[in-house]
Every structure is written in structure tokens, then in C-alpha cells.
Design an enzyme around this catalytic site. Structure first.
Site, PDB file in Angstrom:
ATOM      1  N   GLU A 205     -89.465  45.963   8.427  1.00  0.00           N
ATOM      2  CA  GLU A 205     -88.671  45.152   8.917  1.00  0.00           C
ATOM      3  C   GLU A 205     -87.856  43.954   8.203  1.00  0.00           C
ATOM      4  OE1 GLU A 205     -90.693  43.337  12.180  1.00  0.00           O
ATOM      5  OE2 GLU A 205     -91.221  44.887  13.047  1.00  0.00           O
ATOM      6  N   LYS A 339     -89.154  44.923  24.920  1.00  0.00           N
ATOM      7  CA  LYS A 339     -88.695  46.134  24.108  1.00  0.00           C
ATOM      8  C   LYS A 339     -88.480  47.100  25.020  1.00  0.00           C
ATOM      9  CE  LYS A 339     -91.825  44.845  19.887  1.00  0.00           C
ATOM     10  NZ  LYS A 339     -93.095  45.196  19.737  1.00  0.00           N
TER      11      LYS A 339
END
Length: 429
Positions: A205, A339
Site C-alpha cells: 500500500e 470495502k
């Protein structure tokens, strides 16, 4: 005019070099919406199923040709002719077509791709940006970025057990200033790590993934970087953790094993460990502090720290209203991570956000470790009035793309827009 006239799909690559699904939906106006589906590294046991081919001779078994074929051969014939503007009806048709609790027949990655692409096509056909189309006239709040600048756990090859250490620029006046703050701290952290002889390679990330002695050393180097960047810890910038505790929980023994620092805790011990960290550092949010099925320890954690900190359920809730309802009923956590690919449709995602807000829970829109250049979640963070977004560090284009989209949205909103700032964290009010 927003009748669906064509649906197609293809296999593309995500930010980790793994295949994922991209879908295009065309409507009667001639407008086309395109969406690429993200993929997680540390996935919750209760998530909707991401359909992979399993052919080890191709992409190590991670191909998505089956999901692509399901879009073209199964879903497209069932949804052509439907109104893309009726999101609930479209998603209901696909969910019924699949007929399984976890979307395992067609694949959540197939269904979600169509769901998001249809919403984008409808938004374009109506002449609206996606955040306005989904969120209506009231969508005007820019989220606080929870920027993952140091990686451990499943997101990096190191001995740091906690998966994400984030800086939270909650004391800045605008999103643009908050993003600048996060980026400057990210660059300062590189200098701090180099000064200690630590590696400055980045994880999935975009955060650094150094080998450090302990979780607390990770917090200490970030605090040093905040100061070197010229910001005030606690007032302008806070810290957040994603512990991903399911990754270090020994279910058989009922113990949390922090192998990197040689510590083993039962539920009570783990809660006290977090309490000690929160007392020493300006931590405002702890995500996945307990195992996804350890409701008892979650309850202890909420009772101990829920009045002071944001406690976020990710693997615990998996954006699923059934699991979220249980958490609300039991008084577990005070926030949910959102999500879209955990549940597999836009409608179900919006339902989870609405349920959380009705219960007084905060909501955090989130990326996955496997991302693409798709910026849908940036718009959804504003549309859903989430107040917070997790979309990685200040590096890797797949992460920066979302931040850049939020900069555009803030510019477009002008004086009607507002940066959520400290108000996004109800436990701090």
C-alpha cells in the site's frame, strides 16, 4: 435513456501484478461506465467470494477468466434491458442470479464490477459526478485520509506484527492541506529510517516496510517523522493502527501471538497492551484489534477504550449488515470499515453505511492491498459522508489516484465543501 444495452468484461492486472476483473456497462444514451475490482491480501473469513480460476499454470492460479466469462455469459443477458439508474433492482437481479450467500457461483468480483460500472454509466448519463449521483445534493464532506506510511504484518516482509501504522492529519483546515501534511511526513519518515540504517522499500500500500525491533519502535519513528516535518502530534496529526489481529491469533490456543516481539496475550492482556500504547501515543483509531470471531475480546476492548478511541471492525463485519447488526446489538466497536468488494455490490455497501450511521457508528471507506487506477472509492467516501478514507501512503499511483480524485472533488465543491477533520472521530468529540 439509461437502459443497459451492453455489458462486457476483461482480465486486467492490479497493483500487485495479479489479475482482476474490469467491466464496462453501456447505456442507451451512449455513455459507458468502467470499473475495476480491487483485491485484498488479508481477507476476512466471512467476505464474499472472489472467484479465481485455480489454474496453477496461469498466473499461479489467480486468473479471473471464469469471473469474466460469468459477466459476459451469465450476468449480461440477465441485466441488458434493465435501467442502470435503478441500482437496487440491478443488484438484486445479480444477487438472485447467483443465489448463494457469498456470491460464490458467479463471483463477487464479477457482480461488483457490473454494479459499479452501471452506477458510473448512469452518473455520466445524468451529467453528474459519481459522488453527486450516489450521494445527492448533500454530499459535500471531504474525508480525513488515514495514510498507511509504515507497513507490517501481511503487507510487508518484516518482524513488525501490526499490519498498518497510519498518520491521521485531522487538525488541518482542508483536504488538500491534510494530504500535503501526510506526504511531508511520509518523506520525513524516509529520512528517519535511513538515519537508523533501516530499509525504505515500500509494501503493498505504499508505506515503508522496514525491519524494526517492535511495534512500539514503529510508532516512535513515526512520531519522530511528524516532528521533523514540522507538525504537532496529537493536535494536527494523530496515529491510527490496523492490527489485523486475525493474522496473529492462534484459535486453538486462544492466544494472540506477537511473534515479532516475542509476546503472547490472552484477550484481557491484548486489551491492556492496546491501552498502554494509546496512553503513550496519540492514537485515535484501532482497526481489527481482535480476531474476526473473538466477540468476547471485542466486547472487552470496546468497554475499555470505546469511549476514548475509534474501534473499527473490518474482518469482524466485512461490510455485511448481518454481522454489523450483531455488533451494534452487542455493543461491539463503534466504527465499520467499508470495502465494496467484501460484500460485492454497491447497494449492499450503501445499506451497511446507512445502518452504521443510524447506530451512531463512524464509517471508513477503504481500498484493498491489490488496487488499480480506478478511483470509485474516492467518490463513494464523499457520497456516503464517511468522513474518513483509507487508501494507502503517499506513493504508488494506484493509491495516489484516489487522493488526486479527492483533490478534484474538493476543488469542484468550492466553498460548499468541508473537510471532516476532528469531527470525523466521534469518540474525540
Amino acid at each position: 435513456m439509461t437502459e443497459i444495452i451492453n455489458v462486457t468484461a476483461r482480465e486486467i492486472l492490479d497493483s500487485r501484478g495479479n489479475p482482476t476483473v474490469e467491466v464496462e456497462v453501456a447505456v442507451g444514451t451512449g455513455d459507458v461506465g468502467r470499473a475495476a475490482v480491487p483485491s485484498g491480501a488479508s481477507t476476512g473469513e466471512h467476505e464474499a467470494l472472489e472467484l479465481r480460476d485455480g489454474d496453477k499454470a496461469r498466473y499461479l492460479g489467480k486468473g479471473v477468466r471464469k469471473a469474466v466469462a460469468n459477466v459476459i455469459d451469465e450476468i449480461a443477458p440477465a441485466v441488458v434491458g434493465l435501467d442502470a439508474s435503478d441500482q437496487a433492482a440491478l443488484d438484486a437481479r445479480m444477487i438472485a442470479l447467483d443465489g448463494t450467500p457469498t456470491k460464490s457461483k458467479l463471483g463477487a468480483n464479477a457482480i461488483l464490477g457490473v454494479s459499479l460500472a452501471a452506477a458510473k454509466a448512469a452518473a455520466t448519463a445524468h451529467g453528474l459526478p459519481l459522488y453527486r449521483y450516489v450521494g445527492g445534493a448533500g454530499a459535500r464532506t471531504l474525508p480525513v485520509p488515514l495514510m498507511n506510511i509504515l507497513n507490517g504484518g501481511a503487507h510487508a516482509d518484516s518482524n513488525v506484527d501490526i499490519q498498518e501504522f497510519m498518520v491521521v492529519p485531522l487538525g488541518l483546515p482542508t483536504f488538500a492541506e491534510a494530504l500535503r501534511c501526510g506526504a511531508e511526513i511520509f518523506h520525513a519518515l524516509k529520512k528517519v529510517l535511513k538515519g537508523k540504517g533501516a530499509a525504505t522499500g515500500v509494501g503493498d500500500e505504499g508505506g515503508y516496510a522496514p525491519s524494526l525491533a517492535s511495534n512500539e519502535e514503529a510508532l516512535a519513528v513515526i512520531m519522530e517523522a511528524i516532528g521533523q516535518a514540522g507538525y504537532e502530534p496529537g493536535k494536527q496529526v494523530a496515529l491510527a493502527l490496523d492490527c489485523a489481529a486475525s493474522e496473529f491469533y492462534d484459535k486453538k490456543a486462544g492466544k494472540y501471538e506477537l511473534e515479532g516481539e516475542g509476546k503472547s496475550f490472552d484477550g484481557k492482556g491484548l486489551v491492556e497492551y492496546y491501552a498502554q500504547l494509546a496512553a503513550k501515543y496519540p492514537i485515535v483509531s484501532i482497526e481489527d484489534g481482535c480476531d474476526e470471531d473473538d466477540w468476547a475480546t471485542w466486547k472487552l476492548l470496546t468497554e475499555r477504550l470505546g469511549g476514548k478511541l475509534q474501534l473499527v471492525g473490518d474482518d469482524l463485519f466485512v461490510t455485511n449488515v448481518t454481522r454489523l447488526a450483531r455488533g451494534i446489538e452487542q455493543g461491539v466497536t463503534n466504527s465499520i470499515l467499508v470495502k465494496v468488494n467484501q460484500i460485492g455490490s454497491l447497494t449492499e455497501t450503501l445499506e451497511a453505511v446507512r445502518m452504521a450511521h443510524r447506530a451512531g457508528y463512524t464509517t471508513v471507506m477503504s481500498h484493498r492491498s491489490g488496487e488499480t487506477e480506478d478511483t470509485t472509492i474516492a467518490d463513494l467516501a464523499v457520497a456516503c459522508d464517511c468522513g474518513q478514507i483509507k487508501t494507502g501512503s503517499a506513493s504508488r499511483t494506484d493509491r495516489i489516484a484516489k487522493y488526486n480524485q479527492l483533490l478534484r472533488i474538493e476543488e469542484e465543491l468550492g466553498t460548499s465543501g468541508r473537510y471532516a477533520g476532528r469531527s470525523a472521530f466521534k469518540a474525540l468529540r
